[in-house]
Design an enzyme around this catalytic site. Structure first.
Site, PDB file in Angstrom:
ATOM      1  N   LYS A   1    -115.684  46.054  59.807  1.00 35.64           N
ATOM      2  CA  LYS A   1    -117.065  46.528  59.794  1.00 35.64           C
ATOM      3  C   LYS A   1    -117.668  46.263  61.169  1.00 35.64           C
ATOM      4  CE  LYS A   1    -121.284  45.809  56.961  1.00 35.64           C
ATOM      5  NZ  LYS A   1    -121.794  45.031  55.804  1.00 35.64           N
TER       6      LYS A   1
ATOM      7  N   SER B   1    -123.531  47.699  52.174  1.00 40.01           N
ATOM      8  CA  SER B   1    -123.579  48.183  53.543  1.00 40.01           C
ATOM      9  C   SER B   1    -122.204  48.338  54.179  1.00 40.01           C
ATOM     10  CB  SER B   1    -124.425  47.222  54.394  1.00 40.01           C
ATOM     11  OG  SER B   1    -123.827  45.931  54.479  1.00 40.01           O
TER      12      SER B   1
ATOM     13  N   SER C   1    -122.910  43.740  49.505  1.00 36.84           N
ATOM     14  CA  SER C   1    -122.422  44.713  50.480  1.00 36.84           C
ATOM     15  C   SER C   1    -120.913  44.767  50.633  1.00 36.84           C
ATOM     16  CB  SER C   1    -123.066  44.459  51.841  1.00 36.84           C
ATOM     17  OG  SER C   1    -124.439  44.792  51.799  1.00 36.84           O
TER      18      SER C   1
END
Length: 532
Positions: free
Chosen positions: A109, A183, A207
């Site tokens: 990420k 996310s 997330s």
């Protein structure tokens, strides 16, 4: 027909993921069904190299991120990935592998610091920022011989819908018209689509777990303090933690052992001293459900009939495997107020802690949340390729107006309400002698992208209790809706009970085999890997 039989029959129609022990008995395996154990078997047999594996993964990114369904999970490719793979192949030939992750492509990420690649938090506001060093867990992965293949799209600054001003909207590979959740949506989508074997996400309020269930993969939000947060762009350190996503529980366990450890730069990790393990795969036990006591949290059911059906079928399978199911309920007052507790901590902490992170970026980059707000309004003058993200930028305003971390409201919730949440959960575990509490990770199927992506939701959320308590939460695929959308089930445990959760999740995974490759990212020609 009994429900468990119906459950198994429906799953048998999908492509099933073999367990590590079973798969290596086969002569060859599809890249998209292979575990890390399978890849190591191919490495050992000399039928695969790390360089070839990187080529195969990059080909999938080109086919399905750049073209085809345009999943849009990748922000930055590592231009040295193939070179690094060749170096690791040569090292393997000289002295053997460093770890089970030697030569394995991993995905990050884009809020994990990398010294050789930009770290943008998905925002044009941090475009071209390259940190001076790696995040602690990234360094551990590299030291283990893992290859950082790419940095992934995410909800901008780890909040709001699954899109960013730098990377745009990420799509769900099971249905490109639906969200991969946020996310860590880029990580969930990329792992499901077979771009790599392990992906890192961060979790402040679900997330890691939302993208795990929305994309039909396994994922772990670990105990706060098990993995270092050093080098992860903060959202709220009272709740933040990084964690792995992978297609199987086995691969989650492999990566967790590599990354765990005490880090002086993150004081929270001191709590893990003597409690973390270098090898979590040794806890995997296909018979772990037999004799287990599992609390069933039905407070988070009743919102989507098809999700409920899959969860009820999963519970029936656990019971058939020998687990005792115990109905548990959270107090109504806690369910009503948990969102207020959460934002009272999350918003002021972002306002303070993002400034601490930005202070190290230097001239030319924003230094405070005020700067982020001001610069977000300049998008119209940016080059083509950046996209407005009004829902996230509107949330900047709420975070900026939320007050200080020294305000009485924030301090009262952090010092009194969060321990109260932990005490309520501990009471459930102890009062019912539970190994874990299970619940649908997402009570509804992934919504369509053309609906309002929302900003920050104050609605009832099952996953935030793990953040507010600091407890671990393992997600395992549990089945599919009639339209082929994944459903995930959570195994919530007490602090540092990852070994038990991984055992339970592995046992459930091996019994049900609910993993299915997304229909929009099928195997490519040449992806069959000989294992011997």
């Amino acid at each position: 027909m009994r429900l468990p039989c119906l459950f198994a029959a429906l799953w048998a129609a999908s492509a099933l993921a073999p367990g590590p022990a079973a798969a290596v008995q086969e002569r060859e395996v599809d890249l998209t069904a292979a575990t890390i154990a399978d890849i190591n078997a191919a490495f050992d047999a000399g039928t695969l190299t790390a360089e070839r594996l990187v080529e195969l993964c990059l080909a999938r990114i080109e086919a399905y991120d750049d073209h085809g369904p345009q999943i849009n999970a990748v922000i930055t490719r590592n231009p040295r990935a193939a070179e690094r793979a060749r170096e690791l192949d040569a090292e393997r030939a000289r002295s053997g592998p460093r770890s089970p992750l030697h030569g394995i492509p991993v995905l990050l990420k884009d809020n994990f610091d990398t010294a050789d690649l930009p770290t943008t938090a998905g925002s044009f506001l941090l475009e071209d920022w390259t940190p001076p060093d790696d995040a602690f867990v990234v360094r551990k992965l590299r030291e283990a011989g893992a290859i950082v293949l790419a940095k992934l799209n995410m909800s901008e600054f780890a909040s709001g819908g699954a899109m960013s001003s730098l990377g745009g909207i990420t799509r769900n590979p099971h249905d490109p018209e639906r969200t991969p959740s946020g996310s860590s949506g880029g990580t969930g989508a990329a792992i499901a689509a077979g771009y790599g074997f392990v992906g890192l996400g961060s979790d402040t309020g679900g997330s890691i777990r939302g993208p795990s269930t929305a994309n039909g993969v396994a994922g772990l939000k670990p105990t706060l303090g098990l993995l270092s947060r050093d080098g992860i762009v903060p959202l709220a350190l009272s709740f933040d933690t990084g964690g792995p996503l992978a297609r199987t529980v086995h691969d989650v366990a492999v990566s967790l052992g590599v990354m765990a450890g005490v880090d002086r730069a993150d004081p929270a990790t001191s709590a893990s001293a003597g409690r973390f393990h270098a090898d979590y795969t040794r806890f995997l036990d296909a018979g772990a459900l037999d004799g287990a006591r599992l609390g069933v949290a039905r407070d988070f059911m009743g919102f989507d009939r098809e999700v409920d059906w899959a969860i009820e079928a999963a519970l029936a399978e656990m019971e058939a495997a020998g687990a005792t199911l115990v109905e548990v309920r959270l107090p109504d007052w806690l369910l009503e107020i948990e969102g207020e507790f959460y934002t009272a901590v999350r918003w002021p902490e972002f306002r303070s802690q993002i400034a601490d992170y930005l202070a190290d970026l230097g001239d030319g980059f924003p230094q405070t949340l005020d700067d982020l707000v001001t610069r977000s309004r300049t998008l119209a003058g940016r080059a083509e390729g950046t996209r407005p993200n009004p829902s996230r930028w509107a949330l900047f305003l709420e975070e900026n107006a939320s007050g200080s971390v020294n305000d009485p409201n924030h301090l009262a919730v952090k010092e009194h309400a969060l321990p109260l949440v932990r005490a309520v959960l501990v009471g459930l575990f102890e009062g019912h002698e539970l190994d874990a509490i299970v619940y649908p990770t997402s009570p509804t199927r992934p919504p369509r992208l053309d609906t309002d992506p929302g900003g920050w939701s104050r609605s009832r959320s099952p996953v935030r209790f793990a953040n507010m308590s600091g407890f671990p939460d393992l997600i395992v695929p549990a089945g599919f809706t009639g339209g082929g959308l994944p459903v995930g089930i959570s195994f919530l445990g007490r602090a540092f009970t990852e070994p038990r959760l991984l055992a339970l999740g592995y046992a459930f995974e091996q019994r049900t085999r609910a993993l299915r490759l997304p229909i929009h990212t099928p195997p490519l020609p040449g992806e069959r890997i000989p294992l011997r």
